[in-house]
Design a protein around this motif. Structure first.
Motif, PDB file in Angstrom:
ATOM      1  N   TRP A  42       0.833  -1.205   0.000  1.00 30.49           N
ATOM      2  CA  TRP A  42       0.000   0.000   0.000  1.00 30.49           C
ATOM      3  C   TRP A  42       0.868   1.256   0.000  1.00 30.49           C
ATOM      4  O   TRP A  42       0.662   2.161  -0.813  1.00 30.49           O
ATOM      5  CB  TRP A  42      -0.924  -0.041   1.220  1.00 30.49           C
ATOM      6  N   ALA A  43       1.834   1.324   0.911  1.00 31.12           N
ATOM      7  CA  ALA A  43       2.701   2.507   0.991  1.00 31.12           C
ATOM      8  C   ALA A  43       3.559   2.645  -0.263  1.00 31.12           C
ATOM      9  O   ALA A  43       3.764   3.749  -0.771  1.00 31.12           O
ATOM     10  CB  ALA A  43       3.593   2.412   2.231  1.00 31.12           C
ATOM     11  N   TRP A  44       4.047   1.537  -0.759  1.00 36.82           N
ATOM     12  CA  TRP A  44       4.900   1.522  -1.945  1.00 36.82           C
ATOM     13  C   TRP A  44       4.124   2.004  -3.167  1.00 36.82           C
ATOM     14  O   TRP A  44       4.596   2.849  -3.931  1.00 36.82           O
ATOM     15  CB  TRP A  44       5.371   0.101  -2.142  1.00 36.82           C
ATOM     16  N   GLY A  45       2.920   1.502  -3.343  1.00 37.10           N
ATOM     17  CA  GLY A  45       2.106   1.895  -4.489  1.00 37.10           C
ATOM     18  C   GLY A  45       1.731   3.369  -4.450  1.00 37.10           C
ATOM     19  O   GLY A  45       1.840   4.077  -5.456  1.00 37.10           O
ATOM     20  N   PHE A  46       1.302   3.874  -3.285  1.00 37.86           N
ATOM     21  CA  PHE A  46       0.936   5.282  -3.192  1.00 37.86           C
ATOM     22  C   PHE A  46       2.142   6.200  -3.325  1.00 37.86           C
ATOM     23  O   PHE A  46       2.027   7.311  -3.861  1.00 37.86           O
ATOM     24  CB  PHE A  46       0.181   5.560  -1.895  1.00 37.86           C
ATOM     25  N   ALA A  47       3.302   5.763  -2.863  1.00 40.58           N
ATOM     26  CA  ALA A  47       4.510   6.572  -3.038  1.00 40.58           C
ATOM     27  C   ALA A  47       4.854   6.703  -4.520  1.00 40.58           C
ATOM     28  O   ALA A  47       5.215   7.786  -4.993  1.00 40.58           O
ATOM     29  CB  ALA A  47       5.675   5.956  -2.270  1.00 40.58           C
ATOM     30  N   HIS A  48       4.728   5.613  -5.261  1.00 43.65           N
ATOM     31  CA  HIS A  48       4.997   5.678  -6.700  1.00 43.65           C
ATOM     32  C   HIS A  48       3.978   6.567  -7.409  1.00 43.65           C
ATOM     33  O   HIS A  48       4.341   7.331  -8.311  1.00 43.65           O
ATOM     34  CB  HIS A  48       4.996   4.286  -7.322  1.00 43.65           C
ATOM     35  N   LEU A  49       2.719   6.494  -7.010  1.00 44.41           N
ATOM     36  CA  LEU A  49       1.709   7.364  -7.617  1.00 44.41           C
ATOM     37  C   LEU A  49       2.002   8.831  -7.334  1.00 44.41           C
ATOM     38  O   LEU A  49       1.868   9.689  -8.207  1.00 44.41           O
ATOM     39  CB  LEU A  49       0.319   7.007  -7.092  1.00 44.41           C
ATOM     40  N   ARG A  50       2.410   9.138  -6.115  1.00 45.16           N
ATOM     41  CA  ARG A  50       2.712  10.521  -5.749  1.00 45.16           C
ATOM     42  C   ARG A  50       3.944  11.033  -6.479  1.00 45.16           C
ATOM     43  O   ARG A  50       3.971  12.164  -6.959  1.00 45.16           O
ATOM     44  CB  ARG A  50       2.897  10.612  -4.238  1.00 45.16           C
ATOM     45  N   LEU A  51       4.969  10.200  -6.579  1.00 38.65           N
ATOM     46  CA  LEU A  51       6.191  10.626  -7.266  1.00 38.65           C
ATOM     47  C   LEU A  51       5.982  10.779  -8.768  1.00 38.65           C
ATOM     48  O   LEU A  51       6.678  11.541  -9.423  1.00 38.65           O
ATOM     49  CB  LEU A  51       7.324   9.639  -6.989  1.00 38.65           C
ATOM     50  N   ALA A  52       5.016  10.072  -9.325  1.00 37.57           N
ATOM     51  CA  ALA A  52       4.733  10.194 -10.754  1.00 37.57           C
ATOM     52  C   ALA A  52       4.156  11.565 -11.083  1.00 37.57           C
ATOM     53  O   ALA A  52       4.185  11.986 -12.239  1.00 37.57           O
ATOM     54  CB  ALA A  52       3.775   9.101 -11.198  1.00 37.57           C
ATOM     55  N   GLN A  53       3.642  12.271 -10.084  1.00 35.83           N
ATOM     56  CA  GLN A  53       3.072  13.594 -10.301  1.00 35.83           C
ATOM     57  C   GLN A  53       4.082  14.721 -10.123  1.00 35.83           C
ATOM     58  O   GLN A  53       3.737  15.880 -10.265  1.00 35.83           O
ATOM     59  CB  GLN A  53       1.906  13.827  -9.345  1.00 35.83           C
ATOM     60  N   SER A  54       5.316  14.411  -9.825  1.00 37.21           N
ATOM     61  CA  SER A  54       6.308  15.455  -9.583  1.00 37.21           C
ATOM     62  C   SER A  54       7.053  15.797 -10.878  1.00 37.21           C
ATOM     63  O   SER A  54       7.033  15.048 -11.849  1.00 37.21           O
ATOM     64  CB  SER A  54       7.292  15.019  -8.504  1.00 37.21           C
TER      65      SER A  54
END
Length: 117
Positions: A59-71
């Motif tokens: 869960w944390a890994w997936g959301f971190a990747h989603l957040r970093l994809a927006q940077s």
């Protein structure tokens, strides 16, 4: 059983936050079968604890990747860019900063659709 599983879930999230960098998304997809096997294995003692930890990590890994994809990509940080768009969130005004999300309307391939600024 549920409180221990919740604590294991929380510890899975904390373990991802301690990593120096996020592993690639390919590892994330490879770890999903582990969670599936843990949910099906009935004879493994403590399987709910292991499952909670694994789901917390995923869960944390997936959301971190989603957040970093927006940077903004690092190679574009020092460049001047002409973009069109609008402010997509309520500005967060503090003493020394102003933060908001900017939605790009004229999409280019090198920029994400929404940028946190």
């Amino acid at each position: 059983m549920l409180p221990r599983t919740g604590i294991a879930f929380f510890l899975g999230i904390l373990s991802v936050q301690q990593l120096p960098e996020l592993p690639s998304v390919a590892w994330l997809w490879a770890a999903l079968p582990l969670a599936t096997v843990l949910s099906w294995c009935r004879r493994l003692p403590g399987r709910f604890i292991l499952l909670g930890f694994t789901v917390g990590v995923l869960w944390a890994w997936g959301f971190a990747h989603l957040r970093l994809a927006q940077s903004l990509p690092p190679e574009l940080i020092s460049r001047n860019l002409d973009v069109q768009g609008y402010i997509a969130s309520i500005p967060d005004i503090r003493e020394d900063s102003l933060r908001f999300e900017f939605e790009i309307t004229g999409q280019t391939d090198e920029l994400p659709v929404r940028l946190p600024l």
